[in-house]
Design an enzyme around this catalytic site. Structure first.
Site, short mmCIF file in Angstrom:
data_model
loop_
_atom_site.label_atom_id
_atom_site.label_comp_id
_atom_site.label_asym_id
_atom_site.label_seq_id
_atom_site.Cartn_x
_atom_site.Cartn_y
_atom_site.Cartn_z
N ASN A 1 8.62 -37.99 -26.08
CA ASN A 1 9.02 -37.63 -24.72
C ASN A 1 7.86 -37.81 -23.75
OD1 ASN A 1 11.51 -36.91 -25.77
ND2 ASN A 1 10.95 -34.78 -26.03
N CYS A 2 7.09 -36.77 -23.55
CA CYS A 2 6.09 -36.77 -22.48
C CYS A 2 4.85 -37.61 -22.81
CB CYS A 2 5.70 -35.34 -22.12
SG CYS A 2 7.11 -34.38 -21.52
N VAL A 3 4.47 -37.67 -24.07
CA VAL A 3 3.36 -38.54 -24.45
C VAL A 3 3.74 -39.99 -24.20
CG1 VAL A 3 1.99 -39.41 -26.39
CG2 VAL A 3 2.28 -36.95 -26.07
#
Length: 231
Positions: free
Chosen positions: A168-170
């Site tokens: 997701n955010c990585v």
């Protein structure tokens, strides 16, 4: 380095990679920064009590936090700036946006609600003087945040991206880093996810196109070398 994605690749996949010459190393630049994505309590839960933390990545998250702390400590010792993102949602959900169409707003002090215990940075990570901590509202550490301006101001050319979740955010931060022409480095042991296949495939996709996924030891050796050069 043994990579978590190798077992998912067929011989046909490997032929495609070889034909397209994917996955070449970009290498480190001269001016790195470390970006720690959402290493918060709600992300790593609590040993023996993960059922009480609805978004916990469990033991994988807790093991990665130790590796992140090693990267951060080495970077701080070498004078390399570290940027910590915190994902927070207003308690009334007013800033959650389209994400609420995919997931419920959880009424829990162990989630990422603003001001909750879950939204806090894990205690193993301590920002140093000169490091920056900021809140983000979307997956990428760049979207709607001051990160790009900080990096430009410091003349950064390389981002060492750690944290969670890998898929997701990585991943979103790494792709945006590449879009802004930063070299992106991902220490394999210092990122984590809830679902192993999501973790493995996301690391593969990043390494194939937009980042170097490297062993933790190689990344910390590079950072230690910067300190030695400065001395």
């Amino acid at each position: 380095m043994t990579t978590p994605w190798q077992s998912y690749l067929s011989e046909q996949d490997r032929a495609v990679l070889a034909r397209g010459k994917f996955g070449r190393r970009m290498g480190f630049g001269r001016r790195p920064a470390v970006v720690v994505i959402d290493a918060q309590k709600y992300m790593v839960g609590e040993a023996g009590r993960d059922a009480d933390w609805p978004s916990s990545c469990g033991e994988a998250g807790r093991q990665a936090v130790a590796a992140i702390a090693e990267v951060v400590g080495t970077a701080q010792g070498a004078g390399v700036p570290c940027f910590f993102t915190l994902f927070e949602i207003a308690r009334d959900g007013s800033d959650i946006g389209v994400y609420r169409r995919k997931r419920d707003l959880l009424d829990s002090e162990h989630w990422c609600l603003a001001g909750s215990e879950g939204a806090q940075l894990v205690p193993e990570l301590q920002p140093a003087a000169g490091d920056v901590v900021f809140v983000k509202k979307k997956p990428s550490g760049f979207h709607g945040t001051p990160l790009l301006g900080y990096l430009v101001d410091r003349g950064i050319d390389t981002l060492i991206v750690t944290g969670g979740a890998t898929s997701n955010c990585v991943r979103a931060t790494v792709f945006d880093a590449a879009s802004w022409n930063f070299r992106a480095i991902v220490p394999q042991e210092a990122v984590f996810d809830r679902i192993p296949i999501s973790h493995a495939v996301s690391l593969f996709d990043m390494d194939r196109q937009f980042a170097d996924v490297l062993p933790l030891a190689e990344v910390t050796a590079y950072l230690k070398g910067l300190k030695a050069d400065a001395e």
